[in-house]
Design an enzyme around this catalytic site. Structure first.
Site, PDB file in Angstrom:
ATOM      1  N   HIS A  62       0.824  -1.273  -0.104  1.00 32.86           N
ATOM      2  CA  HIS A  62      -0.065  -0.171  -0.040  1.00 32.86           C
ATOM      3  C   HIS A  62       0.932   1.204  -0.068  1.00 32.86           C
ATOM      4  O   HIS A  62       1.157   2.063   1.084  1.00 32.86           O
ATOM      5  CB  HIS A  62      -1.083   0.113   1.238  1.00 32.86           C
ATOM      6  CG  HIS A  62      -2.296   0.883   1.189  1.00 32.86           C
ATOM      7  ND1 HIS A  62      -3.609   0.177   1.355  1.00 32.86           N
ATOM      8  CD2 HIS A  62      -2.369   2.060   0.891  1.00 32.86           C
ATOM      9  CE1 HIS A  62      -4.144   1.491   1.212  1.00 32.86           C
ATOM     10  NE2 HIS A  62      -3.524   2.589   0.960  1.00 32.86           N
TER      11      HIS A  62
ATOM     12  N   GLU B  53      -4.227  -0.096  -6.021  1.00 30.97           N
ATOM     13  CA  GLU B  53      -4.245   0.874  -7.112  1.00 30.97           C
ATOM     14  C   GLU B  53      -3.210   1.360  -7.792  1.00 30.97           C
ATOM     15  O   GLU B  53      -2.730   2.340  -7.835  1.00 30.97           O
ATOM     16  CB  GLU B  53      -4.980   2.188  -6.359  1.00 30.97           C
ATOM     17  CG  GLU B  53      -4.131   3.005  -5.501  1.00 30.97           C
ATOM     18  CD  GLU B  53      -5.021   4.113  -4.817  1.00 30.97           C
ATOM     19  OE1 GLU B  53      -6.337   3.877  -4.625  1.00 30.97           O
ATOM     20  OE2 GLU B  53      -4.461   5.182  -4.625  1.00 30.97           O
TER      21      GLU B  53
ATOM     22  N   GLU C 213     -12.367   0.587  -0.708  1.00 29.29           N
ATOM     23  CA  GLU C 213     -12.282   1.878  -0.185  1.00 29.29           C
ATOM     24  C   GLU C 213     -13.518   2.572  -0.876  1.00 29.29           C
ATOM     25  O   GLU C 213     -13.678   2.719  -2.165  1.00 29.29           O
ATOM     26  CB  GLU C 213     -10.824   2.518  -0.696  1.00 29.29           C
ATOM     27  CG  GLU C 213      -9.707   2.162  -0.156  1.00 29.29           C
ATOM     28  CD  GLU C 213      -8.561   2.845  -0.386  1.00 29.29           C
ATOM     29  OE1 GLU C 213      -8.682   4.419  -0.639  1.00 29.29           O
ATOM     30  OE2 GLU C 213      -7.335   2.619  -0.247  1.00 29.29           O
TER      31      GLU C 213
ATOM     32  N   TRP D 223     -13.599   3.845   3.882  1.00 21.69           N
ATOM     33  CA  TRP D 223     -12.458   4.366   4.204  1.00 21.69           C
ATOM     34  C   TRP D 223     -12.744   5.668   4.912  1.00 21.69           C
ATOM     35  O   TRP D 223     -13.428   6.511   4.382  1.00 21.69           O
ATOM     36  CB  TRP D 223     -11.476   4.703   3.057  1.00 21.69           C
ATOM     37  CG  TRP D 223     -10.218   5.063   3.239  1.00 21.69           C
ATOM     38  CD1 TRP D 223      -9.903   6.422   3.565  1.00 21.69           C
ATOM     39  CD2 TRP D 223      -8.988   4.169   3.384  1.00 21.69           C
ATOM     40  NE1 TRP D 223      -8.805   6.590   3.322  1.00 21.69           N
ATOM     41  CE2 TRP D 223      -8.069   5.596   3.613  1.00 21.69           C
ATOM     42  CE3 TRP D 223      -8.754   3.167   3.298  1.00 21.69           C
ATOM     43  CZ2 TRP D 223      -6.600   4.953   3.759  1.00 21.69           C
ATOM     44  CZ3 TRP D 223      -7.612   2.684   3.685  1.00 21.69           C
ATOM     45  CH2 TRP D 223      -6.301   3.628   3.888  1.00 21.69           C
TER      46      TRP D 223
ATOM     47  N   PHE E 203     -10.819  11.066   6.521  1.00 18.29           N
ATOM     48  CA  PHE E 203     -12.011  10.406   5.974  1.00 18.29           C
ATOM     49  C   PHE E 203     -12.524   9.456   7.256  1.00 18.29           C
ATOM     50  O   PHE E 203     -13.488   8.701   7.280  1.00 18.29           O
ATOM     51  CB  PHE E 203     -11.744   9.233   4.991  1.00 18.29           C
ATOM     52  CG  PHE E 203     -11.114   9.889   3.684  1.00 18.29           C
ATOM     53  CD1 PHE E 203     -12.272   9.764   2.662  1.00 18.29           C
ATOM     54  CD2 PHE E 203     -10.053  10.660   3.386  1.00 18.29           C
ATOM     55  CE1 PHE E 203     -11.999  10.371   1.576  1.00 18.29           C
ATOM     56  CE2 PHE E 203      -9.995  11.062   2.337  1.00 18.29           C
ATOM     57  CZ  PHE E 203     -10.790  11.059   1.175  1.00 18.29           C
TER      58      PHE E 203
END
Length: 499
Positions: A143, A189, A395, A438, A453
């Protein structure tokens, strides 16, 4: 004071649902086995960046450079020391599952070779704690926090050497944690990492080249590196998935997937140019990752436009990548207008795509518009174009200024609407199997840590990093415990915060 705050929360929740959220549903409306969770990543949550043998990642290096916008110490949650408290909060909220990541530089500080015993023990303890409370861990291997040692040695993701190093790192995780972990995501991602880190140069390792990118990059090639990096990420993912299937799947009975950042995209106007540009943007953003995993190669339009700058898979590599994901992880926040754009330059991802991304409505980093049909669009597109594979929403959430009120009604509205859109997609035949909000608490956000968030407010000025539930935490807990109707179940949702 506590009673006053609870009354205010109940009033605000009743207002949110009576005025803004007319479609009631409950967790029980979802299929049996559908999981609901929340998430954070190692770098954003753990802190303890120089403790117990952890080495720097490329994000540590960036944040301490002149281009960095702060220090991780200014915004981490100290999860390394507070993990037991945080897992207890997850349990009290009612989470089915939790998505976390393993810090490569904490587990294997040199990027390859010796395992750090203290890092190993931390992740074993964390996973044991989740298991003890009945929370299913979904683990992302990478990540964003590439060991700086590998970036220094050979350039990290731009060199094929990383395929073997990543696979070896993954094997340590499978071997040591596989009895507790049944859902593995290899790389977070990759499309945004390749675009942002190697073309625009807005995130580490800050590669770009004139006339493209931010202008603050001292190295890189925006014309070729984004494509090379994502190609190597796909090969590393596929190598890792093959290893798992050959050595671990039969005894651990888990699954391996990959994530994709997924804007939904709609034409800016009704013109044919904008309609064509919208499909082209979908091929560049989504097809760049998903097409090779389903069909063994990149979309035809990418081959045509990018030409020789787009790496080619050998026959063996194509076979390796194709069908290497047991599921797709979708990361979705908002919808973009797409406008045809004839760039004056040719030769990077943006100009190759020839499309401008325009925020929909009033969307900004501070507040995304509530556009749940955008998530429905993403899920329907994957269903129609990629064979309806298993999907996890890994997410989805809404940012607010970190210092804004903990009565985050806007986030409640956002979550209620988007979870409802997932239910609608499932009823329409999407094989979506889980939703992860998320993020569980305010974190050090990668783009700008002033915005967060979290369901929980974290006081970063407090050495103890005190956690305080927001209105959204109460709402999500009420939903997880069986209903979104208020105030009938709100009292039970508040129990977890009063201990």
């Amino acid at each position: 004071m506590r009673q006053f705050l609870l009354v205010i929360t109940i009033v605000l929740l009743r207002w949110a649902f009576s005025v803004r959220c007319s479609n009631d549903y409950s967790k029980n409306d979802f299929p049996e086995g559908f999981v609901f969770g929340s998430a954070f990543s190692a770098f954003q949550w753990e802190g303890a960046v120089d403790e117990d043998g952890r080495s720097p990642s490329i994000w540590d290096t960036y944040l301490h450079s002149e281009n960095g916008h702060g220090r991780i110490e200014d915004g981490d949650c100290d999860g390394y020391h507070k993990y037991k408290e945080d897992v207890r909060l997850m349990y009290e909220m009612g989470l089915d599952a939790f998505r976390l990541s393993i810090s490569w530089p904490r587990l294997i500080p040199s990027g390859r070779g010796l395992v750090n015993p203290k890092g190993l023990r931390f992740y074993k303890n964390l996973l044991d704690e989740l298991t003890r409370y009945g929370i299913e861990p979904h683990v992302t291997l990478f990540h964003n926090d590439l060991p700086q040692a590998l970036e220094d040695e050979y350039g990290g993701w731009i060199d094929r050497k990383i395929i073997d190093d990543f696979t070896a790192f993954a094997e340590v995780c499978f071997r040591e944690f596989g009895n507790e972990v049944k859902h593995w995501s290899t790389i977070n991602e990759p499309n945004m990492l390749a675009w942002g880190g190697y073309d625009l140069g807005v995130i580490p390792p800050m590669h770009c080249s004139p006339p493209f990118g931010t202008g603050n990059c001292s190295r890189g090639n925006s014309s070729t590196e984004p494509y090379i990096v994502l190609h190597n990420m796909l090969l590393a993912h596929a190598s890792t998935a093959r290893l798992y299937k050959q050595k671990y799947k039969y005894k651990q009975n888990g699954s391996v997937g990959i994530t994709c950042y997924a804007y939904w995209m709609v034409p800016f106007t009704s013109s044919q140019e904008d309609k064509i540009a919208t499909q082209r943007a979908k091929d560049f953003f989504l097809g760049w990752v998903l097409h090779p995993l389903v069909f063994g190669d990149y979309p035809d339009i990418m081959r045509k436009i990018v030409g020789k700058r787009l790496p080619r898979f050998s026959k063996d590599e194509s076979d390796l990548v194709k069908d290497s994901s047991d599921f797709f992880g979708v990361i979705h926040y908002t919808t973009m207008y797409i406008k045809h754009l004839s760039s004056s330059y040719q030769g990077d991802f943006n100009s190759d795509m020839n499309a401008a991304l325009i925020p929909f409505g009033n969307s900004t980093m501070v507040a995304f518009d509530v556009l749940p049909w955008g998530l429905e669009g993403v899920l329907e597109y994957i269903k129609q174009n990629y064979g309806n594979p298993p999907v996890y929403i890994l997410e989805n959430g809404r940012p607010t200024s970190h210092n804004s009120s903990i009565n985050d009604i806007g986030r409640v509205e956002f979550l209620h609407a988007y979870i409802g859109s997932v239910l609608k997609s499932v009823r329409n035949g999407s094989d979506t199997r889980g939703y992860f909000q998320w993020s569980f608490m305010d974190l050090f956000e990668f783009i700008n840590f002033k915005y967060t968030f979290g369901l929980y407010y974290v006081n970063f000025s407090d050495p103890e990093r005190k956690r305080s539930p927001k209105t959204s935490a109460f709402w999500y807990s009420a939903f997880l415990k069986g209903t979104t109707k208020v105030p009938k179940s709100v009292s039970s949702s508040l129990e977890f915060s009063s201990q």
